[in-house]
Design an enzyme around this catalytic site. Structure first.
Site, short mmCIF file in Angstrom:
data_model
loop_
_atom_site.label_atom_id
_atom_site.label_comp_id
_atom_site.label_asym_id
_atom_site.label_seq_id
_atom_site.Cartn_x
_atom_site.Cartn_y
_atom_site.Cartn_z
N THR A 130 -19.07 61.18 -5.45
CA THR A 130 -17.81 60.54 -5.80
C THR A 130 -16.67 61.54 -5.89
OG1 THR A 130 -16.67 59.48 -7.67
CG2 THR A 130 -18.63 60.72 -8.21
N TYR A 154 -19.78 60.82 -16.18
CA TYR A 154 -20.15 60.22 -14.89
C TYR A 154 -19.98 61.24 -13.76
CZ TYR A 154 -19.60 57.55 -10.58
OH TYR A 154 -19.71 57.11 -9.27
N1 LIG Z 1 -17.98 51.63 -6.38
C1 LIG Z 1 -17.27 52.73 -6.27
O1 LIG Z 1 -16.04 52.67 -6.24
C2 LIG Z 1 -17.95 54.08 -6.13
C3 LIG Z 1 -17.15 55.21 -5.95
C4 LIG Z 1 -17.77 56.45 -5.82
C5 LIG Z 1 -19.16 56.54 -5.84
N2 LIG Z 1 -19.92 55.43 -6.03
C6 LIG Z 1 -21.39 55.57 -6.04
O2 LIG Z 1 -21.96 54.64 -5.14
C7 LIG Z 1 -23.23 54.22 -5.61
C8 LIG Z 1 -23.31 52.73 -5.57
O3 LIG Z 1 -22.28 52.17 -6.37
P1 LIG Z 1 -21.95 50.61 -6.37
O4 LIG Z 1 -20.48 50.46 -6.53
O5 LIG Z 1 -22.61 49.95 -5.21
O6 LIG Z 1 -22.62 50.18 -7.74
P2 LIG Z 1 -23.62 48.96 -8.06
O7 LIG Z 1 -23.79 48.95 -9.54
O8 LIG Z 1 -23.17 47.73 -7.39
O9 LIG Z 1 -24.97 49.46 -7.37
C9 LIG Z 1 -25.92 50.28 -8.01
C10 LIG Z 1 -27.29 49.67 -7.80
O10 LIG Z 1 -28.29 50.52 -8.36
C11 LIG Z 1 -29.20 49.75 -9.13
N3 LIG Z 1 -29.74 50.65 -10.16
C12 LIG Z 1 -29.03 51.32 -11.12
N4 LIG Z 1 -29.88 52.08 -11.85
C13 LIG Z 1 -31.12 51.89 -11.34
C14 LIG Z 1 -32.42 52.41 -11.68
N5 LIG Z 1 -32.61 53.23 -12.71
N6 LIG Z 1 -33.48 52.02 -10.93
C15 LIG Z 1 -33.32 51.17 -9.90
N7 LIG Z 1 -32.12 50.65 -9.54
C16 LIG Z 1 -31.05 50.99 -10.26
C17 LIG Z 1 -28.38 48.59 -9.67
O11 LIG Z 1 -29.14 47.44 -10.02
C18 LIG Z 1 -27.44 48.30 -8.50
O12 LIG Z 1 -28.01 47.38 -7.59
C19 LIG Z 1 -23.40 54.83 -7.00
O13 LIG Z 1 -24.24 55.96 -6.89
C20 LIG Z 1 -21.99 55.24 -7.38
O14 LIG Z 1 -21.99 56.35 -8.25
C21 LIG Z 1 -19.35 54.18 -6.18
#
Ligand SMILES: NC(=O)c1ccc[n+]([C@@H]2O[C@H](COP(=O)([O-])OP(=O)(O)OC[C@H]3O[C@@H](n4cnc5c(N)ncnc54)[C@H](O)[C@@H]3O)[C@@H](O)[C@H]2O)c1
Length: 345
Positions: A130, A154
């Site tokens: 991120t 985070y």
């Molecule tokens: N959304 C954003 O703007 C953004 C920006 C930068 C980075 N990210 C990164 O992208 C990735 C995905 O983010 P997202 O927005 O799709 O979030 P999200 O919450 O929609 O997806 C995360 C998924 O991981 C699963 N999960 C979490 N912990 C878990 C565990 N211990 N075991 C199994 N499954 C688990 C959740 O159920 C969910 O389906 C993350 O790593 C996040 O840090 C997101």
């Protein structure tokens, strides 16, 4: 290829799985505990898989990354060629209140997953990082060489995972990785099949879409006195399907550069940005709803300007954007919000 996608039932992971199924015909296993992901998303991906009719397959395992014995068995049995690791906890204010949750889920569980990849010969690892690793960067646009300095747990939990990945790869020439540092991800599948269903999301474009359809009475602008042309913060918003295609580019890169050991870290953004006011005006335009917006004080840790330098991903991974259009991003986010609100036109 058999690919393990952790967090594939979530927002970004599901868009990547969709593209892998439709464009590459891969065998995908999603591993997700459904803490913020959804069974309905998995069901939609199964439908997309059967419609693709190209030999792709999709398997879903409900499991938690903290179940170390269970995860070891899954990696051992899976014969995976690659892991794409999305699963994480992602809410910045929560990470300040409950940092250990973030270090456990994001750093410890990632470290354990990498251990199993090394133990059972999974040679390709793609990691969701991120722009939060840069904190409040002193230079904009932000390049991968810009010093990191996360300002919340985070961001720190993600930067620590990056270090684990890099050190593991330096010690094991059969373990290759790509780390993608996402900027502001927004929008939804242009066919409106999947989107962001994260409860209480704080992402500006999602909040604006929810306000436009009346799910929120009003929304706030946090600070109008920044050193930007209209006084509001500027961010680099990227459509989730362009972000998703960066993962396919990363897989192609790892396929053709099996021994790449340089720091394979890439910003993923468009290299230009929009202000909060511009986003709100665009959402008002595409929704034709003149919703209420109120002024609120600045939030701690919000830099005025956060824009990627994306030269590296374009030149090394040959990634190209297709949806660099704020109206399209807002429109797809709005359509998705209407769908999940059961509020279709
Ligand atoms: N959304 C954003 O703007 C953004 C920006 C930068 C980075 N990210 C990164 O992208 C990735 C995905 O983010 P997202 O927005 O799709 O979030 P999200 O919450 O929609 O997806 C995360 C998924 O991981 C699963 N999960 C979490 N912990 C878990 C565990 N211990 N075991 C199994 N499954 C688990 C959740 O159920 C969910 O389906 C993350 O790593 C996040 O840090 C997101």
């Amino acid at each position: 290829m058999h690919i393990l996608v952790t967090g594939g039932a979530g927002y970004i992971g599901s868009h990547v799985v969709k593209q892998l199924l439709e464009n590459k015909g891969d065998d995908i296993t999603i591993l997700d505990n459904l803490s913020t992901g959804h069974q309905s998303t998995v069901d939609m991906l199964k439908a997309i898989c059967s419609n693709a009719d190209n030999g792709a397959s999709l398997n879903f395992i409900k499991a938690d990354l903290s179940d170390f014995a269970g995860i070891e068995q899954i990696v051992k049995d899976g014969n995976f060629d690659a892991v794409i690791h999305f699963a994480a906890s992602i809410v910045v204010p929560e990470s300040v209140e409950n940092p250990l949750k973030y270090y456990m889920n994001n750093t410890v569980n990632t470290t354990h997953l990498i251990l199993q990849c090394n133990r059972y010969g999974v040679g390709k690892f793609i990691f969701s990082s991120t722009a939060a690793v840069y904190g409040e960067p002193k230079e904009v646009p932000v390049s991968e060489a810009t010093p990191t300095g996360p300002i919340n747990p985070y961001g720190s939990s993600k930067l620590m995972s990056e270090t684990v990945i890099r050190d593991a790869a330096a010690a094991n020439s059969d373990f290759n990785y790509v780390i993608l540092r996402y900027f502001n991800v927004a929008g939804a599948d242009v066919q409106n099949r999947i989107g962001q269903s994260f409860p209480n999301a704080t992402h500006l474009i999602k909040v604006a879409a929810q306000t436009a359809i009346g799910q929120r009475e009003k929304m706030s602008i946090f600070g109008e006195d920044y050193d930007t042309p209209d006084g509001t913060c500027i961010r680099d918003y990227i459509h989730v399907d362009d972000l998703a295609s960066a993962h396919l580019s990363a897989l192609d890169y790892l396929d053709s550069n099996p021994e790449s050991q340089t720091p394979n870290i890439f910003n993923v953004g468009y290299g230009h940005g929009f202000s909060v006011k511009e986003v709100i005006d665009t959402m008002k335009k595409v929704s034709q709803a003149d919703f209420s917006v109120e002024k609120a004080p600045r939030r701690a840790g919000d830099p005025a300007l956060l824009i990627s330098n994306n030269n590296r991903i374009k030149s090394v991974l040959k990634w190209q954007s297709r949806y660099d259009d704020l109206e399209l991003i807002c429109k797809t986010a709005l359509d998705w919000e209407k769908k999940i609100a059961g509020n279709k036109e």
